[in-house]
Scaffold this active site. Sequence first.
Site, mmCIF file in Angstrom:
data_model
loop_
_atom_site.group_PDB
_atom_site.id
_atom_site.type_symbol
_atom_site.label_atom_id
_atom_site.label_comp_id
_atom_site.label_asym_id
_atom_site.label_seq_id
_atom_site.Cartn_x
_atom_site.Cartn_y
_atom_site.Cartn_z
ATOM 1 N N LYS A 34 -28.159 4.870 -7.623
ATOM 2 C CA LYS A 34 -29.588 4.667 -7.847
ATOM 3 C C LYS A 34 -28.921 3.053 -6.976
ATOM 4 O O LYS A 34 -28.986 2.246 -7.857
ATOM 5 C CB LYS A 34 -30.242 4.349 -9.068
ATOM 6 C CG LYS A 34 -31.678 4.228 -9.168
ATOM 7 C CD LYS A 34 -31.729 4.211 -10.458
ATOM 8 C CE LYS A 34 -31.854 2.801 -11.922
ATOM 9 N NZ LYS A 34 -33.060 1.780 -10.858
ATOM 10 N N ASP A 61 -35.506 4.247 -6.421
ATOM 11 C CA ASP A 61 -35.906 3.734 -8.122
ATOM 12 C C ASP A 61 -37.512 2.607 -7.609
ATOM 13 O O ASP A 61 -36.290 1.187 -7.994
ATOM 14 C CB ASP A 61 -35.335 4.040 -9.212
ATOM 15 C CG ASP A 61 -35.921 2.763 -10.065
ATOM 16 O OD1 ASP A 61 -37.079 3.536 -10.249
ATOM 17 O OD2 ASP A 61 -35.533 2.487 -11.246
ATOM 18 N N LEU A 62 -38.151 2.717 -6.674
ATOM 19 C CA LEU A 62 -39.471 2.462 -6.709
ATOM 20 C C LEU A 62 -39.643 1.783 -7.363
ATOM 21 O O LEU A 62 -41.282 0.632 -6.977
ATOM 22 C CB LEU A 62 -39.989 2.159 -5.220
ATOM 23 C CG LEU A 62 -38.746 2.186 -3.807
ATOM 24 C CD1 LEU A 62 -38.808 2.014 -2.344
ATOM 25 C CD2 LEU A 62 -37.397 1.154 -3.975
ATOM 26 N N LYS A 63 -40.612 2.626 -8.585
ATOM 27 C CA LYS A 63 -41.754 2.652 -9.677
ATOM 28 C C LYS A 63 -42.864 2.146 -8.511
ATOM 29 O O LYS A 63 -43.107 1.195 -9.195
ATOM 30 C CB LYS A 63 -41.183 1.513 -10.205
ATOM 31 C CG LYS A 63 -40.123 2.042 -11.624
ATOM 32 C CD LYS A 63 -40.333 1.303 -12.254
ATOM 33 C CE LYS A 63 -38.821 1.578 -13.767
ATOM 34 N NZ LYS A 63 -37.094 1.365 -12.873
ATOM 35 N N PHE A 64 -43.321 2.921 -7.522
ATOM 36 C CA PHE A 64 -44.690 2.615 -8.032
ATOM 37 C C PHE A 64 -45.958 3.027 -8.999
ATOM 38 O O PHE A 64 -45.721 3.812 -9.416
ATOM 39 C CB PHE A 64 -45.667 4.078 -6.113
ATOM 40 C CG PHE A 64 -44.007 3.703 -4.917
ATOM 41 C CD1 PHE A 64 -43.707 2.224 -4.700
ATOM 42 C CD2 PHE A 64 -43.907 4.617 -4.512
ATOM 43 C CE1 PHE A 64 -43.013 2.086 -3.308
ATOM 44 C CE2 PHE A 64 -42.937 4.593 -3.246
ATOM 45 C CZ PHE A 64 -42.370 3.650 -2.960
ATOM 46 N N ASP A 66 -49.856 1.865 -7.960
ATOM 47 C CA ASP A 66 -50.989 0.944 -7.151
ATOM 48 C C ASP A 66 -52.405 2.312 -7.305
ATOM 49 O O ASP A 66 -52.182 3.258 -7.732
ATOM 50 C CB ASP A 66 -50.330 0.984 -5.684
ATOM 51 C CG ASP A 66 -51.159 -0.606 -5.325
ATOM 52 O OD1 ASP A 66 -52.549 -0.440 -5.585
ATOM 53 O OD2 ASP A 66 -50.013 -0.960 -4.513
ATOM 54 N N PRO A 68 -54.667 5.172 -5.220
ATOM 55 C CA PRO A 68 -54.080 6.662 -4.692
ATOM 56 C C PRO A 68 -53.735 6.426 -3.101
ATOM 57 O O PRO A 68 -52.623 6.369 -2.214
ATOM 58 C CB PRO A 68 -55.492 6.897 -4.488
ATOM 59 C CG PRO A 68 -55.696 7.401 -5.565
ATOM 60 C CD PRO A 68 -55.630 5.529 -5.947
ATOM 61 N N ASN A 69 -54.282 5.422 -2.337
ATOM 62 C CA ASN A 69 -54.302 5.069 -0.682
ATOM 63 C C ASN A 69 -52.937 5.233 -0.769
ATOM 64 O O ASN A 69 -52.155 4.908 0.061
ATOM 65 C CB ASN A 69 -55.373 3.681 -0.312
ATOM 66 C CG ASN A 69 -55.380 4.643 1.064
ATOM 67 O OD1 ASN A 69 -55.267 5.619 1.930
ATOM 68 N ND2 ASN A 69 -55.335 2.876 1.587
ATOM 69 N N THR A 70 -52.894 3.500 -1.759
ATOM 70 C CA THR A 70 -51.614 2.833 -1.218
ATOM 71 C C THR A 70 -50.289 3.386 -1.971
ATOM 72 O O THR A 70 -49.311 3.171 -1.281
ATOM 73 C CB THR A 70 -51.484 1.010 -2.260
ATOM 74 O OG1 THR A 70 -52.972 0.894 -1.678
ATOM 75 C CG2 THR A 70 -50.570 0.696 -1.531
ATOM 76 N N THR A 125 -37.960 1.649 -21.023
ATOM 77 C CA THR A 125 -37.106 1.973 -22.545
ATOM 78 C C THR A 125 -37.019 1.216 -23.176
ATOM 79 O O THR A 125 -35.681 0.826 -24.025
ATOM 80 C CB THR A 125 -35.471 2.954 -21.715
ATOM 81 O OG1 THR A 125 -35.468 2.138 -20.938
ATOM 82 C CG2 THR A 125 -35.892 4.075 -21.129
ATOM 83 N N GLY A 216 -25.985 1.803 -16.259
ATOM 84 C CA GLY A 216 -25.809 1.004 -15.781
ATOM 85 C C GLY A 216 -24.151 0.097 -15.992
ATOM 86 O O GLY A 216 -23.588 0.039 -16.213
ATOM 87 N N ARG A 217 -25.003 -0.925 -16.553
ATOM 88 C CA ARG A 217 -24.414 -2.035 -17.095
ATOM 89 C C ARG A 217 -22.728 -1.314 -17.973
ATOM 90 O O ARG A 217 -22.623 -2.892 -17.996
ATOM 91 C CB ARG A 217 -24.540 -3.052 -17.814
ATOM 92 C CG ARG A 217 -25.732 -3.568 -17.055
ATOM 93 C CD ARG A 217 -26.440 -4.567 -17.674
ATOM 94 N NE ARG A 217 -27.597 -4.094 -18.249
ATOM 95 C CZ ARG A 217 -29.376 -4.258 -18.915
ATOM 96 N NH1 ARG A 217 -29.237 -5.407 -19.345
ATOM 97 N NH2 ARG A 217 -30.551 -3.112 -19.105
HETATM 98 O O1 LIG Z 1 -36.776 3.944 -13.300
HETATM 99 C C1 LIG Z 1 -35.747 3.256 -14.006
HETATM 100 O O2 LIG Z 1 -34.609 3.856 -13.694
HETATM 101 C C2 LIG Z 1 -35.497 3.498 -15.477
HETATM 102 C C3 LIG Z 1 -37.040 3.459 -16.427
HETATM 103 C C4 LIG Z 1 -36.625 3.031 -17.223
HETATM 104 O O3 LIG Z 1 -37.931 3.441 -18.233
HETATM 105 N N1 LIG Z 1 -35.612 2.348 -17.842
HETATM 106 C C5 LIG Z 1 -34.790 1.821 -17.250
HETATM 107 O O4 LIG Z 1 -33.535 1.321 -17.188
HETATM 108 N N2 LIG Z 1 -34.766 1.929 -15.636
HETATM 109 C C6 LIG Z 1 -33.549 2.092 -15.188
HETATM 110 O O5 LIG Z 1 -31.954 2.300 -15.105
HETATM 111 C C7 LIG Z 1 -31.293 1.695 -15.519
HETATM 112 C C8 LIG Z 1 -30.452 0.908 -16.750
HETATM 113 O O6 LIG Z 1 -29.752 0.487 -16.937
HETATM 114 P P1 LIG Z 1 -28.064 -0.327 -17.555
HETATM 115 O O7 LIG Z 1 -29.314 -0.644 -19.084
HETATM 116 O O8 LIG Z 1 -27.469 -1.242 -17.326
HETATM 117 O O9 LIG Z 1 -27.491 0.872 -18.067
HETATM 118 C C9 LIG Z 1 -32.206 0.051 -14.822
HETATM 119 O O10 LIG Z 1 -31.853 0.489 -13.395
HETATM 120 C C10 LIG Z 1 -33.787 0.404 -14.768
HETATM 121 O O11 LIG Z 1 -34.385 0.121 -13.590
#
Ligand SMILES: O=C(O)c1cc(=O)[nH]c(=O)n1[C@@H]1O[C@H](COP(=O)(O)O)[C@@H](O)[C@H]1O
Length: 239
Positions: A34, A61-64, A66, A68-70, A125, A216-217
């Site tokens: 990701k 994962d840029l989580k737009f 904004d 509609p046009n943008t 989350t 991730g972590r």
């Molecule tokens: O869109 C995502 O990936 C995302 C959505 C969400 O609701 N919660 C969330 O933790 N994330 C992403 O998921 C990854 C979780 O990472 P860890 O918490 O290190 O396991 C991060 O890169 C967050 O940006």
Amino acid sequence: MVLAAERVIVPLDVSGEKDAIALISQLPDVQFWKVGLELFVSTGATILPTLKNRQKRIFLDLKFHDIPNTVAGACRAAGKYGVDLLTIHATCGRKALQAAKTALVEGAAEVGYPPPKLIAITLLTSLNSRDLAFDLKVPIELPEYALQMAVLAKESGLDGAVCSPQEAAQLRQVCGDEFLLVCPGVRPKWAETGDQSRTFTPSEAIKAGADYLVIGRPITAATNPQEAWAKIGDELATS
Ligand SMILES: O=C(O)c1cc(=O)[nH]c(=O)n1[C@@H]1O[C@H](COP(=O)(O)O)[C@@H](O)[C@H]1O
């Protein structure tokens, strides 16, 4: 048997290309990476060809969020990268979600790539019921809110949703088997929760119906990331 390489997406939450490449090289079994806000804002899109050259799958994962046009303009551009998944907030609303999806398909077609799957963030989350009620002033129960955001995404033609694994079973039941469920907020029993609020273990998340787990972590910040990856692989293999 559930294979970690097929179901776990690892975020490259680092601020430089060098650190990103070091992680990719350190974890050769990870197939799905990701690229999120930290790396993209720091270095732009340069990591994407590197991942593609290594035959990796990419979740951009840029989580737009904004009008509609943008979002349509951003999605048209993102469609040209040849990534596999792309995120937008469901709270952009129906018109923006529809415009985003259309533009994404057109952008990908312009360069001959298959369109990335567009998935909607339901409720981050990191947030809990208290945050939703008292800070965001949303007057419905959290699981119901997440479900309604997923339903909005589905009705708007999106391919799936990002949700906590705690809501995955309900979303799966209502949105059906074809609707992609990508779940961050996954924590093995041995890992720290950190800023995540709504968590399940990897095996619980799979049982709940998640298609992909974003972890991730627990892996990337471990003293030995390869060992952490292998432990998660073992947990999934026996789940
Ligand atoms: O869109 C995502 O990936 C995302 C959505 C969400 O609701 N919660 C969330 O933790 N994330 C992403 O998921 C990854 C979780 O990472 P860890 O918490 O290190 O396991 C991060 O890169 C967050 O940006």
